[in-house]
Design an enzyme around this catalytic site. Structure first.
Site, PDB file in Angstrom:
ATOM      1  N   ARG A  71     -35.037  90.991  38.847  1.00 25.57           N
ATOM      2  CA  ARG A  71     -36.230  91.301  38.845  1.00 25.57           C
ATOM      3  C   ARG A  71     -36.922  91.212  40.248  1.00 25.57           C
ATOM      4  O   ARG A  71     -36.505  90.060  40.796  1.00 25.57           O
ATOM      5  CB  ARG A  71     -37.007  90.736  37.644  1.00 25.57           C
ATOM      6  CG  ARG A  71     -38.585  90.796  37.783  1.00 25.57           C
ATOM      7  CD  ARG A  71     -39.190  90.152  36.810  1.00 25.57           C
ATOM      8  NE  ARG A  71     -40.720  90.295  36.828  1.00 25.57           N
ATOM      9  CZ  ARG A  71     -41.629  89.713  35.792  1.00 25.57           C
ATOM     10  NH1 ARG A  71     -41.209  89.158  34.952  1.00 25.57           N
ATOM     11  NH2 ARG A  71     -42.951  89.825  36.116  1.00 25.57           N
ATOM     12  N   HIS A  72     -37.927  91.789  40.368  1.00 29.81           N
ATOM     13  CA  HIS A  72     -38.801  91.557  41.739  1.00 29.81           C
ATOM     14  C   HIS A  72     -39.583  90.636  41.207  1.00 29.81           C
ATOM     15  O   HIS A  72     -40.756  90.592  40.541  1.00 29.81           O
ATOM     16  CB  HIS A  72     -39.667  92.817  41.899  1.00 29.81           C
ATOM     17  CG  HIS A  72     -38.978  93.972  42.815  1.00 29.81           C
ATOM     18  ND1 HIS A  72     -37.944  94.057  43.793  1.00 29.81           N
ATOM     19  CD2 HIS A  72     -38.637  95.139  42.201  1.00 29.81           C
ATOM     20  CE1 HIS A  72     -37.573  95.117  44.296  1.00 29.81           C
ATOM     21  NE2 HIS A  72     -37.824  95.848  43.043  1.00 29.81           N
ATOM     22  N   VAL A  73     -39.498  89.167  41.710  1.00 32.39           N
ATOM     23  CA  VAL A  73     -40.174  88.097  41.134  1.00 32.39           C
ATOM     24  C   VAL A  73     -40.054  86.925  42.398  1.00 32.39           C
ATOM     25  O   VAL A  73     -38.808  86.814  42.681  1.00 32.39           O
ATOM     26  CB  VAL A  73     -39.732  87.289  39.766  1.00 32.39           C
ATOM     27  CG1 VAL A  73     -38.561  87.200  39.628  1.00 32.39           C
ATOM     28  CG2 VAL A  73     -40.786  86.515  39.271  1.00 32.39           C
TER      29      VAL A  73
END
Length: 405
Positions: free
Chosen positions: A163-165
């Site tokens: 995920r983009h996190v």
């Protein structure tokens, strides 16, 4: 009449009788001491009350959930067939290789290319791939972090979550820390790819950008990148261009402030929590390293990456209409990204050091924008080109930038 009282036998019995009496007395007294018969009335009442409470509690427990644990253990040991039906399978053994991997992918650093590979690898190696569709929520509140950490920890192992996190420390919530991996690229190259992708999408179809940024007005969509940089538009200045470091620094508010504190914390997290951070400019070497470090996930990844079928899919992830800003704009942008470049240089050195330790020999590509070249750059704007020359130059620049997504 015989006098039995004076007979030797009788005298002998009379002589031994006191000893026998004493021995019998001692034996009887010992048995009485060994048996818990001597209780006071208070002690007897206490024991009965404890026994009553135990029986009552056991009855209530069975009525509300099931048998005591000892009975379950006995049933499992005896192999009764109803154990699995009533209580499910026993706890899964710890896997002998890293079974929890997180790829907190950095935007426009080849993440879509890697995700395509992961989907093929997950089907091949039978691990659970969870790829989040959330792209614009990299900074989380504390409760959001708690929820995400718990959800990730519940994924059946082995798994790879992507995920983009920004980085999250699982041990802060008393949960085992997974293995982290990531890939970054030259900061200016990443910025330009993101700038044009938001406006014009990629080769999958130019209409995709309209879905991703439906509220963008034409004045913003067709804004010249040189104007954006030189006139200090928000999209082309700090803190917007301070993008890569927060992915490794973490969720602390200071991680979003360009400075030494965020830079050093990002470096520390890389050294302590990341198995590998590669650079997109050497993607094949990154894939080879992942194959060696995490074979249960990435075995055979290079064969897939070099296959014609994958190349056909991978070429669609390149950003369209991308071109290079002027030299003056590049220099201004480089100075705004000085912390990003310091971190990029650190990652590149660490990656090359790991390749050397493993014995991987490959030719390292030079940086897209050499620092010395940008530092010595004169602050000037080149003369405008003729219309035909400008078109040819734009096409040449676009083709050169489409090497990486």
């Amino acid at each position: 009449m015989k006098n039995f009282g004076s007979s030797p036998l009788h005298n002998s019995n009379n002589h031994q009788t006191p000893n026998h009496i004493r021995e019998r007395h001692h034996r009887k007294h010992g048995l009485l001491c060994a048996l818990p018969w001597r209780f006071s009335l208070r002690g007897y009442g206490f024991c009965m009350a404890a026994l009553f409470l135990f029986c009552f509690g056991s009855l209530c427990y069975q009525l509300n959930g099931g048998a005591p644990r000892i009975l379950l253990d006995i049933r499992q040991y005896l192999g009764e067939s109803t154990y699995l039906n009533d209580h499910g399978p026993p706890a899964q053994r710890a896997l002998p290789f890293p079974s929890q991997v997180i790829y907190n992918r950095v935007g426009k650093c080849g993440s879509r290319t890697v995700v395509i590979l992961l989907r093929l690898l997950a089907e091949k190696h039978k691990f659970n791939l969870v790829s989040s569709d959330i792209h614009n929520k990299t900074r989380l509140m504390k409760q959001e972090q708690v929820d995400l950490v718990k959800n990730i920890s519940k994924i059946p192992q082995p798994f790879l979550y992507t995920r983009h996190v920004h980085f999250m420390n699982f041990t802060r919530f008393r949960i085992e820390q997974p293995v982290y991996i990531n890939i970054i690229r030259d900061p200016i190259s990443r910025f330009l790819s993101n700038y044009f992708f938001r406006r014009f999408g990629d080769w999958r179809g130019e209409q995709n950008h309209l879905i991703r940024t439906p509220g963008m007005k034409d004045d913003e969509r067709y804004l010249d990148i040189n104007v954006c940089i030189l006139e200090n538009y928000p999209e082309c200045s700090n803190p917007r261009v301070f993008y890569i470091i927060p992915y490794f620094c973490g969720q602390h508010p200071k991680c979003r402030e360009p400075g030494v504190w965020a830079l050093e914390r990002a470096k520390q997290n890389v050294l302590e929590n990341y198995l590998l951070v590669g650079i997109l400019e050497e993607l094949e070497d990154v894939l080879l390293m992942l194959e060696r470090l995490l074979p249960h996930y990435f075995s055979g990844v290079l064969d897939i990456y070099k296959s014609p079928e994958y190349r056909k899919m991978g070429n669609l992830t390149g950003t369209v209409r991308k071109h290079t800003p002027t030299l003056e704009a590049l220099q201004v942008l480089y100075h705004r990204m000085r912390y990003e470049y310091e971190f990029y240089d650190f990652i590149r050195d660490q990656f090359h050091l790991m390749k050397k330790k493993i014995g991987l020999r490959s030719t390292s590509r030079p940086p897209v924008y050499p620092p010395d070249f940008l530092r010595e750059l004169a602050l000037r704007t080149p003369e405008p080109l003729d219309e035909d020359e400008e078109l040819d130059s734009d096409l040449e620049d676009a083709n050169s930038w489409l090497v990486h997504p």
